[in-house]
Scaffold this active site. Sequence first.
Site, PDB file in Angstrom:
ATOM      1  N   GLU A 108    -134.250  13.780 -13.580  1.00 23.24           N
ATOM      2  CA  GLU A 108    -133.170  14.759 -13.455  1.00 23.24           C
ATOM      3  C   GLU A 108    -133.670  16.134 -13.895  1.00 23.24           C
ATOM      4  O   GLU A 108    -134.442  16.231 -14.843  1.00 23.24           O
ATOM      5  CB  GLU A 108    -132.017  14.303 -14.355  1.00 23.24           C
ATOM      6  CG  GLU A 108    -130.709  15.011 -14.108  1.00 23.24           C
ATOM      7  CD  GLU A 108    -129.566  14.356 -14.899  1.00 23.24           C
ATOM      8  OE1 GLU A 108    -129.323  13.146 -14.726  1.00 23.24           O
ATOM      9  OE2 GLU A 108    -128.941  15.075 -15.683  1.00 23.24           O
ATOM     10  N   GLU A 112    -126.668  23.544 -16.175  1.00 27.37           N
ATOM     11  CA  GLU A 112    -125.294  23.175 -16.494  1.00 27.37           C
ATOM     12  C   GLU A 112    -124.614  24.344 -17.188  1.00 27.37           C
ATOM     13  O   GLU A 112    -125.156  24.897 -18.146  1.00 27.37           O
ATOM     14  CB  GLU A 112    -125.259  21.970 -17.436  1.00 27.37           C
ATOM     15  CG  GLU A 112    -125.931  20.741 -16.862  1.00 27.37           C
ATOM     16  CD  GLU A 112    -126.004  19.587 -17.852  1.00 27.37           C
ATOM     17  OE1 GLU A 112    -125.426  18.538 -17.566  1.00 27.37           O
ATOM     18  OE2 GLU A 112    -126.633  19.740 -18.911  1.00 27.37           O
TER      19      GLU A 112
END
Length: 307
Positions: A108, A112
């Site tokens: 990943e 964010e």
Amino acid sequence: MVGFLGAVVAAAIVLISTSSIVLVESSITTFSKAFKPLYGESNIVSYEDEGSVEIAMDEATSSGFHSKEMYVQGYFETSLRLPESYTAGVVVTFYASNNQKYPYRHDEIDLEFLGRARGGTWSLQTNFYGGGHVERGREERYDLWFDPSEDSHRYAIRWGPDRITYYVDGVPIRHVAKAPAMRAEFPNKEMRLYGTIWNGSDWATGGGRYKMDMSYGPFVAKYSGFVMNGCPFNGTGPRDCVDRGLTLTREERLKMNGFRRRWMTYSYCYDIKRYPLSLPECVFNSRELRHLQKLHPKTFGYSKNSN
Ligand SMILES: *[C@@H]1O[C@H](CO)[C@@H](O)[C@H](O)[C@H]1NC(C)=O
């Protein structure tokens, strides 16, 4: 008459092919070409003419989309405008992941955005995982030099075989060079790109102190200007992509250092309570440390505790 029409048609073809060459070169693509809804479809509105999309979170549902293709490395960018007003607890993301295909050893790479409490600001967090090692987070957080809910700004991830760079409006804000000791903890399998909005009240704002308040909703994030300049996964395994932008130029490094000394608010590399032995890719920078110590003496009390 025929000749005139023919000329008009020919001119139109030249115009179309010229603009499509530009599109290919800059690799700007539209939402509907590159992505599809993942969940909360009723809260996803795509604007064909702009190539953009709005995703929302309301009482009924959060929402998200993902790329149709999986990619092996590449440069992925979106322009993003975040929800306005009070957004504590709200998380908006643009990230690469393969957790659906490799649930126990997923990779990943994250951008964010963590919502703002009253009087606060949106915070940007970057992170990555490799080989399912979610027990070792590599988070950094930053303030931004603008209000990301006022206008669209460009956010990008560049991912190569041994480098990851994160960008804001073309400024590199974090650059990770793979250290041999990282082994599988560096992302190395094909991933999709995702955009999501969700309720992160447990942790996102003030470590979970400030919760989402739906009376300020629905919360809407708008994505546009997608650049998906990656190597689509061909089904047989990772292969190299040619990307000349993997190492930073001297000028880019100066810009990055300037950003980090001013806007970084957290880095796992200096959090010695969490990682008494800093992780292998961490590069110690005394000016970054001093900056963080000023902000959070308790978390980054490095120099007092060493020796
Ligand atoms: C948001 O998440 C928090 C914490 O998990 C939960 O208590 C709250 O009910 C959620 N709010 C909504 C509107 O789903």
